[in-house]
Design a protein around this motif. Structure first.
Motif, PDB file in Angstrom:
ATOM      1  N   TRP A   1      28.522  60.277  47.625  1.00  0.00           N
ATOM      2  CA  TRP A   1      29.209  61.089  48.232  1.00  0.00           C
ATOM      3  C   TRP A   1      28.635  62.301  48.006  1.00  0.00           C
ATOM      4  O   TRP A   1      28.618  63.393  48.679  1.00  0.00           O
ATOM      5  CB  TRP A   1      30.716  60.651  48.269  1.00  0.00           C
TER       6      TRP A   1
ATOM      7  N   LEU B   1      32.884  49.324  46.144  1.00  0.00           N
ATOM      8  CA  LEU B   1      33.501  49.265  47.254  1.00  0.00           C
ATOM      9  C   LEU B   1      33.932  47.703  47.457  1.00  0.00           C
ATOM     10  O   LEU B   1      34.552  47.379  48.376  1.00  0.00           O
ATOM     11  CB  LEU B   1      32.965  49.890  48.567  1.00  0.00           C
TER      12      LEU B   1
ATOM     13  N   SER C   1      31.964  59.553  43.701  1.00  0.00           N
ATOM     14  CA  SER C   1      30.683  58.565  43.605  1.00  0.00           C
ATOM     15  C   SER C   1      29.353  59.496  43.810  1.00  0.00           C
ATOM     16  O   SER C   1      29.278  60.495  44.561  1.00  0.00           O
ATOM     17  CB  SER C   1      30.655  57.391  44.630  1.00  0.00           C
TER      18      SER C   1
ATOM     19  N   THR D   1      38.741  55.869  49.103  1.00  0.00           N
ATOM     20  CA  THR D   1      37.940  56.778  49.320  1.00  0.00           C
ATOM     21  C   THR D   1      38.419  58.177  48.289  1.00  0.00           C
ATOM     22  O   THR D   1      37.562  58.598  47.858  1.00  0.00           O
ATOM     23  CB  THR D   1      38.087  57.379  50.985  1.00  0.00           C
TER      24      THR D   1
ATOM     25  N   LEU E   1      35.565  56.710  46.041  1.00  0.00           N
ATOM     26  CA  LEU E   1      34.232  57.258  46.990  1.00  0.00           C
ATOM     27  C   LEU E   1      33.885  58.567  47.039  1.00  0.00           C
ATOM     28  O   LEU E   1      32.756  58.863  46.789  1.00  0.00           O
ATOM     29  CB  LEU E   1      34.309  56.791  48.327  1.00  0.00           C
TER      30      LEU E   1
END
Length: 349
Positions: free
Chosen positions: A38, A125, A35, A28, A32
């Motif tokens: 997000w 992921l 990204s 994360t 993430l």
């Protein structure tokens, strides 16, 4: 090395969330949070619906509120950001989630049902998701595909009561200040049976839109459920069919939605393959889910070098019989299962 981790998690709702957060914390922070997905969701921090969505979650589902608090602490991220991420499809219709489900009804107590599902997600992921066996204090135990930074219940899962759930994203044109769809997906995992789940989804003040396929050990039904903020449609699956993350029920045709080219192509191709089979029992669910006849918009999605394209991260098969649910998890097309498990009738009772 396998792509999917195997997690065994138990404890209070907060402790469950904390362990899920710790599992996903590194990817994360490293990937993430930077990204496009997000960042796109975080741009909605000021959305006026969020205050009511928080209030409804905290007051109606205190246990899941605590799971979210644990998740945020395990991720070492602000709670408001984690809550917003778990509302991503409710407040941003273009949230990048896909998936395809094949539904083949049996004739319980004779032939078993088969539900098979491609879990499509962010290729960044891959190798950072898991199949988690979760035993929350005060709630039903279940096994679920887990994404970093997300509650269980919006992918595929089977509970210790023999309830099978697969979930497909719906890109609805409008949401509202209701319960987040991912919270409702989590709530289904605590339901006693299919009828309990139907009642929950129909009565809930819904913020966004989802599609569920539900079946349960010993129950003669496979159900296809589409809901938006405005409506909840429940349809029995009486012949082999599929769903590729857009609204297809006749009563839902008036609902505004975004149908991507991929979603449309996957739905069309899967139904073409089903129609070619002589009977529903001759439908090859894995052949459908691993089909790449359309090289541009395949059902099985594998574009690892394109960060804007989702990948199929896992394929699940659930054989739902009178006395048990058997599950097989595949990591790649054409591969043998990397995980198999059975939920016996004794656990499903």
């Amino acid at each position: 090395m396998p792509d999917l981790a195997a997690l065994d998690i138990s404890g209070s709702p907060y402790e469950v969330g904390l362990q899920l957060g710790r599992f996903g914390a590194r990817i994360t922070h490293d990937y993430l949070r930077h990204s496009p997905a997000w960042l796109g969701v975080m741009a909605h921090r000021a959305d006026p619906k969020l205050e009511e969505m928080r209030r409804l979650t905290q007051t109606r589902y205190a246990a899941y509120w605590q799971e979210l608090q644990g998740l945020a602490d395990g991720l070492d991220l602000p709670f408001d950001d984690v809550f917003l991420w778990n509302c991503r499809g409710d407040i941003w219709a273009l949230a990048p989630d896909g998936c395809t489900t094949v539904q083949i009804p049996g004739d319980i107590p004779g032939a078993a049902h088969l539900i098979a599902h491609n879990e499509d997600g962010d290729p960044g992921l891959r190798s950072h998701c898991a199949i988690a066996r979760i035993a929350p204090g005060g709630g039903a135990g279940f096994r679920s595909f887990i994404y970093p930074a997300s509650l269980p219940g919006h992918t595929f899962a089977v509970t210790d009561r023999g309830l099978v759930q697969t979930v497909n994203n719906i890109r609805a044109g409008a949401g509202a200040a209701g319960l987040p769809r991912m919270v409702l997906g989590r709530a289904v995992l605590d339901c006693q049976d299919i009828d309990d789940a139907i009642a929950l989804l129909k009565a809930a003040p819904r913020a966004g839109a989802f599609h569920f396929t539900l079946a349960q050990a010993g129950d003669p039904r496979i159900l296809s459920i589409e809901f938006t903020h405005n409506q909840c449609s429940v349809a029995g699956v009486t012949g082999a069919d599929c769903h590729a993350n857009h609204l297809v029920h006749p009563r839902m045709t008036g609902e505004a939605q975004t149908i991507t080219a991929s979603s449309q192509a996957r739905q069309r191709r899967a139904r073409e393959m089903i129609a070619k089979a002589s009977t529903g029992r001759e439908v090859d669910a894995l052949a459908i889910l691993w089909d790449q006849a359309n090289s541009t918009l395949p059902i099985y999605r594998a574009q690892p070098d394109d960060p804007d394209q989702e990948n199929t991260l896992a394929t699940a098969e659930f054989v739902v019989a009178e006395d048990a649910v058997d599950c097989r998890i595949h990591e790649r097309d054409g591969s043998a299962p990397v995980m198999t498990f059975r939920v016996p009738a004794a656990a499903a009772a």
